[in-house]
Design a protein around this motif. Structure first.
Motif, PDB file in Angstrom:
ATOM      1  N   GLU A   1      -8.734 -10.449   0.440  1.00 49.48           N
ATOM      2  CA  GLU A   1      -7.995 -11.201  -0.591  1.00 49.48           C
ATOM      3  C   GLU A   1      -8.330 -10.688  -1.991  1.00 49.48           C
ATOM      4  O   GLU A   1      -7.462 -10.602  -2.865  1.00 49.48           O
ATOM      5  CB  GLU A   1      -8.319 -12.692  -0.500  1.00 49.48           C
ATOM      6  N   ILE A   2      -9.594 -10.333  -2.179  1.00 49.17           N
ATOM      7  CA  ILE A   2      -9.994  -9.832  -3.508  1.00 49.17           C
ATOM      8  C   ILE A   2      -9.293  -8.500  -3.789  1.00 49.17           C
ATOM      9  O   ILE A   2      -8.768  -8.272  -4.878  1.00 49.17           O
ATOM     10  CB  ILE A   2     -11.538  -9.685  -3.580  1.00 49.17           C
ATOM     11  N   MET A   3      -9.256  -7.639  -2.777  1.00 47.47           N
ATOM     12  CA  MET A   3      -8.582  -6.346  -2.957  1.00 47.47           C
ATOM     13  C   MET A   3      -7.096  -6.546  -3.235  1.00 47.47           C
ATOM     14  O   MET A   3      -6.533  -5.898  -4.116  1.00 47.47           O
ATOM     15  CB  MET A   3      -8.760  -5.471  -1.708  1.00 47.47           C
ATOM     16  N   GLU A   4      -6.484  -7.456  -2.497  1.00 48.00           N
ATOM     17  CA  GLU A   4      -5.046  -7.705  -2.707  1.00 48.00           C
ATOM     18  C   GLU A   4      -4.795  -8.202  -4.134  1.00 48.00           C
ATOM     19  O   GLU A   4      -3.857  -7.775  -4.799  1.00 48.00           O
ATOM     20  CB  GLU A   4      -4.524  -8.718  -1.684  1.00 48.00           C
ATOM     21  N   LEU A   5      -5.682  -9.079  -4.574  1.00 44.53           N
ATOM     22  CA  LEU A   5      -5.569  -9.614  -5.938  1.00 44.53           C
ATOM     23  C   LEU A   5      -5.662  -8.486  -6.970  1.00 44.53           C
ATOM     24  O   LEU A   5      -4.841  -8.396  -7.889  1.00 44.53           O
ATOM     25  CB  LEU A   5      -6.694 -10.643  -6.149  1.00 44.53           C
ATOM     26  N   CYS A   6      -6.648  -7.621  -6.797  1.00 40.60           N
ATOM     27  CA  CYS A   6      -6.869  -6.535  -7.774  1.00 40.60           C
ATOM     28  C   CYS A   6      -5.668  -5.586  -7.804  1.00 40.60           C
ATOM     29  O   CYS A   6      -5.233  -5.146  -8.869  1.00 40.60           O
ATOM     30  CB  CYS A   6      -8.157  -5.771  -7.457  1.00 40.60           C
ATOM     31  N   VAL A   7      -5.140  -5.279  -6.637  1.00 43.63           N
ATOM     32  CA  VAL A   7      -3.983  -4.379  -6.578  1.00 43.63           C
ATOM     33  C   VAL A   7      -2.767  -5.060  -7.221  1.00 43.63           C
ATOM     34  O   VAL A   7      -2.007  -4.442  -7.968  1.00 43.63           O
ATOM     35  CB  VAL A   7      -3.696  -3.967  -5.114  1.00 43.63           C
ATOM     36  N   ARG A   8      -2.636  -6.365  -6.957  1.00 44.04           N
ATOM     37  CA  ARG A   8      -1.485  -7.111  -7.492  1.00 44.04           C
ATOM     38  C   ARG A   8      -1.440  -7.079  -9.021  1.00 44.04           C
ATOM     39  O   ARG A   8      -0.381  -7.014  -9.615  1.00 44.04           O
ATOM     40  CB  ARG A   8      -1.587  -8.569  -7.006  1.00 44.04           C
ATOM     41  N   VAL A   9      -2.610  -7.072  -9.661  1.00 49.18           N
ATOM     42  CA  VAL A   9      -2.595  -7.079 -11.141  1.00 49.18           C
ATOM     43  C   VAL A   9      -2.593  -5.661 -11.716  1.00 49.18           C
ATOM     44  O   VAL A   9      -2.823  -5.455 -12.898  1.00 49.18           O
ATOM     45  CB  VAL A   9      -3.781  -7.885 -11.734  1.00 49.18           C
ATOM     46  N   GLY A  10      -2.356  -4.669 -10.845  1.00 51.86           N
ATOM     47  CA  GLY A  10      -2.256  -3.293 -11.347  1.00 51.86           C
ATOM     48  C   GLY A  10      -3.539  -2.496 -11.205  1.00 51.86           C
ATOM     49  O   GLY A  10      -3.682  -1.429 -11.811  1.00 51.86           O
ATOM     50  N   GLY A  11      -4.484  -3.004 -10.419  1.00 55.93           N
ATOM     51  CA  GLY A  11      -5.752  -2.300 -10.241  1.00 55.93           C
ATOM     52  C   GLY A  11      -5.761  -1.446  -8.987  1.00 55.93           C
ATOM     53  O   GLY A  11      -4.716  -1.170  -8.396  1.00 55.93           O
ATOM     54  N   SER A  12      -6.956  -1.048  -8.579  1.00 57.16           N
ATOM     55  CA  SER A  12      -7.088  -0.208  -7.391  1.00 57.16           C
ATOM     56  C   SER A  12      -8.333  -0.588  -6.590  1.00 57.16           C
ATOM     57  O   SER A  12      -9.112  -1.443  -7.001  1.00 57.16           O
ATOM     58  CB  SER A  12      -7.126   1.266  -7.804  1.00 57.16           C
ATOM     59  N   LEU A  13      -8.498   0.093  -5.456  1.00 56.45           N
ATOM     60  CA  LEU A  13      -9.476  -0.328  -4.443  1.00 56.45           C
ATOM     61  C   LEU A  13     -10.919   0.012  -4.752  1.00 56.45           C
ATOM     62  O   LEU A  13     -11.828  -0.583  -4.183  1.00 56.45           O
ATOM     63  CB  LEU A  13      -9.148   0.343  -3.102  1.00 56.45           C
ATOM     64  N   THR A  14     -11.139   1.031  -5.558  1.00 57.73           N
ATOM     65  CA  THR A  14     -12.522   1.421  -5.833  1.00 57.73           C
ATOM     66  C   THR A  14     -12.646   2.005  -7.217  1.00 57.73           C
ATOM     67  O   THR A  14     -11.835   2.859  -7.602  1.00 57.73           O
ATOM     68  CB  THR A  14     -13.081   2.400  -4.778  1.00 57.73           C
ATOM     69  N   GLY A  15     -13.629   1.496  -7.946  1.00 60.34           N
ATOM     70  CA  GLY A  15     -13.883   2.043  -9.270  1.00 60.34           C
ATOM     71  C   GLY A  15     -14.812   3.220  -9.211  1.00 60.34           C
ATOM     72  O   GLY A  15     -14.733   4.140 -10.019  1.00 60.34           O
ATOM     73  N   GLU A  16     -15.747   3.215  -8.220  1.00 58.95           N
ATOM     74  CA  GLU A  16     -16.751   4.269  -8.195  1.00 58.95           C
ATOM     75  C   GLU A  16     -17.439   4.458  -6.844  1.00 58.95           C
ATOM     76  O   GLU A  16     -18.004   5.520  -6.600  1.00 58.95           O
ATOM     77  CB  GLU A  16     -17.817   4.019  -9.282  1.00 58.95           C
ATOM     78  N   HIS A  17     -17.414   3.470  -5.969  1.00 53.77           N
ATOM     79  CA  HIS A  17     -18.196   3.603  -4.735  1.00 53.77           C
ATOM     80  C   HIS A  17     -17.467   4.337  -3.620  1.00 53.77           C
ATOM     81  O   HIS A  17     -18.046   4.609  -2.576  1.00 53.77           O
ATOM     82  CB  HIS A  17     -18.616   2.224  -4.201  1.00 53.77           C
ATOM     83  N   GLY A  18     -16.196   4.605  -3.793  1.00 60.34           N
ATOM     84  CA  GLY A  18     -15.451   5.342  -2.771  1.00 60.34           C
ATOM     85  C   GLY A  18     -14.851   4.426  -1.715  1.00 60.34           C
ATOM     86  O   GLY A  18     -15.151   3.222  -1.639  1.00 60.34           O
ATOM     87  N   VAL A  19     -14.034   5.033  -0.880  1.00 58.91           N
ATOM     88  CA  VAL A  19     -13.345   4.305   0.190  1.00 58.91           C
ATOM     89  C   VAL A  19     -14.259   4.187   1.412  1.00 58.91           C
ATOM     90  O   VAL A  19     -14.417   3.112   1.988  1.00 58.91           O
ATOM     91  CB  VAL A  19     -12.041   5.045   0.585  1.00 58.91           C
ATOM     92  N   GLY A  20     -14.867   5.329   1.770  1.00 59.35           N
ATOM     93  CA  GLY A  20     -15.788   5.351   2.915  1.00 59.35           C
ATOM     94  C   GLY A  20     -15.156   4.765   4.161  1.00 59.35           C
ATOM     95  O   GLY A  20     -13.978   4.984   4.456  1.00 59.35           O
ATOM     96  N   LEU A  21     -15.960   3.995   4.886  1.00 55.94           N
ATOM     97  CA  LEU A  21     -15.469   3.265   6.058  1.00 55.94           C
ATOM     98  C   LEU A  21     -14.896   1.926   5.615  1.00 55.94           C
ATOM     99  O   LEU A  21     -13.977   1.400   6.223  1.00 55.94           O
ATOM    100  CB  LEU A  21     -16.653   2.916   6.975  1.00 55.94           C
ATOM    101  N   ASP A  22     -15.481   1.422   4.544  1.00 59.58           N
ATOM    102  CA  ASP A  22     -15.254   0.028   4.193  1.00 59.58           C
ATOM    103  C   ASP A  22     -13.836  -0.282   3.744  1.00 59.58           C
ATOM    104  O   ASP A  22     -13.303  -1.344   4.061  1.00 59.58           O
ATOM    105  CB  ASP A  22     -16.236  -0.377   3.090  1.00 59.58           C
ATOM    106  N   LYS A  23     -13.221   0.648   2.989  1.00 60.74           N
ATOM    107  CA  LYS A  23     -11.937   0.272   2.376  1.00 60.74           C
ATOM    108  C   LYS A  23     -10.737   0.960   3.017  1.00 60.74           C
ATOM    109  O   LYS A  23      -9.620   0.862   2.505  1.00 60.74           O
ATOM    110  CB  LYS A  23     -11.991   0.551   0.888  1.00 60.74           C
ATOM    111  N   ILE A  24     -10.979   1.656   4.132  1.00 59.27           N
ATOM    112  CA  ILE A  24      -9.872   2.328   4.815  1.00 59.27           C
ATOM    113  C   ILE A  24      -8.722   1.359   5.087  1.00 59.27           C
ATOM    114  O   ILE A  24      -7.560   1.676   4.856  1.00 59.27           O
ATOM    115  CB  ILE A  24     -10.356   2.921   6.154  1.00 59.27           C
ATOM    116  N   ALA A  25      -9.086   0.178   5.555  1.00 58.99           N
ATOM    117  CA  ALA A  25      -8.051  -0.783   5.964  1.00 58.99           C
ATOM    118  C   ALA A  25      -7.161  -1.178   4.791  1.00 58.99           C
ATOM    119  O   ALA A  25      -6.040  -1.626   4.990  1.00 58.99           O
ATOM    120  CB  ALA A  25      -8.716  -2.023   6.560  1.00 58.99           C
ATOM    121  N   TYR A  26      -7.689  -1.046   3.564  1.00 60.16           N
ATOM    122  CA  TYR A  26      -6.902  -1.461   2.396  1.00 60.16           C
ATOM    123  C   TYR A  26      -6.070  -0.321   1.820  1.00 60.16           C
ATOM    124  O   TYR A  26      -5.267  -0.554   0.907  1.00 60.16           O
ATOM    125  CB  TYR A  26      -7.809  -1.978   1.276  1.00 60.16           C
TER     126      TYR A  26
END
Ligand SMILES: Cc1cc2nc3c(=O)[nH]c(=O)nc-3n(C[C@H](O)[C@H](O)[C@H](O)COP(=O)(O)OP(=O)(O)OC[C@H]3O[C@@H](n4cnc5c(N)ncnc54)[C@H](O)[C@@H]3O)c2cc1C
Length: 464
Positions: free
Chosen positions: A399-424
């Motif tokens: 939900e937090i990721m969806e919120l950030c994307v909805r306001v024009g943001g993105s999934l990672t500022g610096e830590h990378g996608v890795g395994l964790d954010k693939i689904a997003y």
């Protein structure tokens, strides 16, 4: 014993290949303990040639592999899925050359970020990208993640400080990308490699830019009775045309954790949020900017504004900020450190919503982040032994990721996608975007052996 293990032992020595399951446990996760996979072996190469020879064996036997620095990554990047082999580069930790005339240094990938700054401090230089993990993380890991840090607001991310790389490609060939500061002709393969999260090969030699220490520094701590006021002050400072060298926010939950820990920095525990603001440069401009920041914070509801009186006070405030994740680690057995980025002006709208999401899932939330960059770190304290709680953490993160994307943001500022954010990833990229990325990846790694399972969703390509 698999035949390739015997071959690896011949290259690095049998002592330096770990296959004992109990010893492998140390490598089952990185800084993000929610993702755990045991590697089939860990190898400790000591030179680029050893890395290349190890990779050649694994390539020949079609065994997946990945590099690991200090394992401080917070997206599960240094975790071996599919029973892969980890090449642990911590022993490749020599500073090979320091060249003040050209303001550069050449290092091995296992050099710890802070050690480089320490090595050049007496000569009046520093290495600018300073992740909060800088006491532990390696420059190789920084390159792979295009790491940021508090001072990247003014000085730029890792990509702005890397001049050249030697890289072992997934088939074991060694290539040089970039150079010693002169502009390379042709495609910017150096830029492509930086931030590729260890999926294009293994960096074995890194040429970095050194930065001259500024003449003056001033560090301020402003405290606020609401997170929204603090957020508005962040936007107002930047809108006024001031570029602080750092502009960090910590909320009450973080402040309380810091003050109860060894990193206690004298932060006001009754504040809703504090801003840690630093300006540097020529003494006169630093005085001027600090004065304006003071006024802007006051106008946006700051209760108190403290100016560090000396280097000791400044260091104490920074220790509190940089120790914040560690301090939060005392609250619960596990900590989900999330990483997303939003337009800075959306902070007053997004932060309260993040707290609401956490409350809805019955989770404890603490925010400490690079506010000036709009780079959020919503941290959820949880117990990984409780499957229901883990599930709620995952749902809240989505939900937090969806919120950030909805306001024009993105999934990672610096830590990378890795395994964790693939689904997003599909939240921000179309099928065609992902396909294009998979094709770029296949140029470097047609067999999909180098750090598989990271960055791109599985269905993208046979190997990942
Ligand atoms: C307390 C804490 C605070 C943090 N603060 C920040 C912050 O402010 N800013 C920030 O950006 N990050 C931060 N991080 C995240 C992390 O420290 C960085 O991503 C760092 O760059 C990882 O470095 P590492 O050496 O630990 O890499 P690892 O975790 O070992 O590896 C990370 C990735 O890099 C790859 N890799 C490692 N070495 C190489 C190499 N030589 N060649 C190719 N690929 C390689 C690995 O395969 C993996 O995919 C923080 C982490 C912690 C625990």
């Amino acid at each position: 014993m698999a035949s390739w293990i015997a071959e690896l032992k011949e290259i690095v020595g049998s002592e330096d290949v770990i296959t004992d399951p109990e010893q492998l446990l140390v490598y089952e996760c990185d800084g993000l303990s929610i993702h755990k996979h045991l590697p089939s072996a860990v190898v400790f190469p000591e030179s680029a040639e050893e890395v290349a020879n190890v990779v050649k064996v694994l390539w020949r036997h079609r065994v997946p592999f990945l590099a690991r620095g200090a394992g401080t990554g917070l997206s599960g990047g240094a975790v071996a899925v599919e029973g892969g082999v980890i090449l642990e580069l911590a022993r490749m930790n020599r500073i090979l050359e320091i060249d003040y005339e050209n303001q550069l240094a050449v290092v091995e990938p296992g050099v710890i970020n802070l050690m480089l700054t320490r090595a050049v401090a007496d000569a009046g230089y520093f290495y600018a990208p300073d992740p909060s993990s800088q006491m532990a993380c390696t420059l190789g890991g920084n390159v792979a993640e295009n790491a940021g840090g508090p001072h990247c607001l003014k000085y730029g991310m890792t990509v702005h400080h890397i001049l050249g790389l030697d890289v072992v490609l997934p088939d074991g060939e060694i290539v040089t990308l970039g150079g010693h500061g002169t502009d390379a002709i042709g495609y910017d393969l150096l830029g492509l490699f930086i931030g590729s999260e260890g999926t294009f090969g293994i960096a074995t030699k890194i040429t970095v830019r050194l930065t001259r220490r500024p003449q003056a520094v001033k560090t301020l701590l402003a405290d606020f009775l609401s997170v929204e006021d603090a957020s508005r002050a962040v936007s107002a400072i930047i809108a006024a045309g001031i570029l602080p060298s750092a502009l960090e926010m910590m909320d009450r939950a973080t402040i309380e954790a810091v003050e109860a820990s060894v990193y206690a920095a004298g932060l006001p525990t009754d504040a809703a949020a504090v801003l840690l603001i630093e300006v540097d440069g020529l003494a006169a401009s630093v005085e001027y900017d600090a004065g304006r920041i003071f006024e802007i914070c006051r106008a946006n509801g700051a209760r108190q504004i403290l100016v560090a009186r000396d280097e000791g006070e400044r260091a104490r405030l920074w220790a509190g900020r940089k120790g914040a994740f560690g301090a939060l680690g005392r609250i619960s057995p596990d900590l989900m450190v999330q990483d997303a980025v939003i337009p800075r002006s959306k902070l007053p709208e997004v932060l309260p919503e993040i707290y609401r999401i956490a409350a809805r899932y019955g989770l404890r939330m603490a925010n400490v982040f690079h506010a000036g960059d709009g780079n959020l770190h919503p941290n959820i304290c949880f117990d990984g032994r409780n499957p229901d709680e883990v599930q709620r953490v995952k749902e809240a993160c989505r939900e937090i990721m969806e919120l950030c994307v909805r306001v024009g943001g993105s999934l990672t500022g610096e830590h990378g996608v890795g395994l964790d954010k693939i689904a997003y990833m599909p939240l921000v990229f179309t099928e065609d975007d992902l396909e294009a990325m998979a094709r770029v990846r296949a140029v470097f790694d047609p067999e999909g052996l180098c750090n598989p399972g990271k960055v791109l969703p599985v269905r993208r390509c046979r190997a990942f």
